[in-house]
Write a protein that holds these residues in place. Structure first.
Motif, PDB file in Angstrom:
ATOM      1  N   ARG A  20       0.976  -1.215   0.258  1.00  0.00           N
ATOM      2  CA  ARG A  20      -0.025  -0.114  -0.034  1.00  0.00           C
ATOM      3  C   ARG A  20       1.178   1.052  -0.025  1.00  0.00           C
ATOM      4  NH1 ARG A  20      -3.762  -1.574   5.000  1.00  0.00           N
ATOM      5  NH2 ARG A  20      -1.890  -3.045   5.130  1.00  0.00           N
ATOM      6  N   ARG A  23       3.182   1.801  -3.787  1.00  0.00           N
ATOM      7  CA  ARG A  23       1.949   2.186  -4.540  1.00  0.00           C
ATOM      8  C   ARG A  23       1.807   3.323  -4.590  1.00  0.00           C
ATOM      9  NH1 ARG A  23      -3.365   0.786  -2.668  1.00  0.00           N
ATOM     10  NH2 ARG A  23      -4.009   2.448  -1.774  1.00  0.00           N
ATOM     11  N   HIS A  48      -0.254  -4.652  -6.861  1.00  0.00           N
ATOM     12  CA  HIS A  48       0.422  -3.150  -7.422  1.00  0.00           C
ATOM     13  C   HIS A  48       1.202  -3.101  -8.140  1.00  0.00           C
ATOM     14  CE1 HIS A  48      -1.795  -1.568  -4.107  1.00  0.00           C
ATOM     15  NE2 HIS A  48      -1.326  -2.608  -3.044  1.00  0.00           N
TER      16      HIS A  48
END
Length: 112
Positions: A20, A23, A48
């Motif tokens: 998270r 990205r 991602h």
């Protein structure tokens, strides 16, 4: 943190939490996520595409010294015993460029 980094510098994220944070990279910044949990790396790679993700200890990367412009260690160091934390922080120092930025996130414990 991205605004403080010169273009084309490396930035590392330790404890990728499934990608998270990695990205959200900025243009011109080569970003790599690092984690010791194989499932997190697998998830990050599939969810991602684009950033690089490496499996391994956060401060023992096989890269040249002082070549990283920034390290984000958001909640990835909170479970380390003090002796291990010292070793990891020394590893971060080895990786960071002289003008590099280290961002460490942690939780504050309440006094009982």
């Amino acid at each position: 943190m991205s605004a403080a980094l010169p273009a084309r510098r490396r930035r590392r994220g330790s404890g990728t939490t499934r990608g998270r944070r990695v990205r959200r990279r900025s243009p011109g910044v080569d970003m790599t996520g690092v984690d010791i949990v194989p499932e997190f790396i697998a998830h990050a790679r599939s969810a991602h595409p684009g950033p690089e993700f490496e499996l391994g200890p956060m401060a023992e990367l096989d890269i040249p010294e002082h070549c990283v412009a920034g390290i984000l260690a958001r909640y990835s160091t909170i479970h380390l015993p003090p002796a291990e934390l010292d070793r990891v922080l020394a590893g971060f120092r080895r990786l960071l460029a002289s003008s590099g930025v280290l961002v460490v996130g942690a939780v504050a414990a309440r006094a009982s």
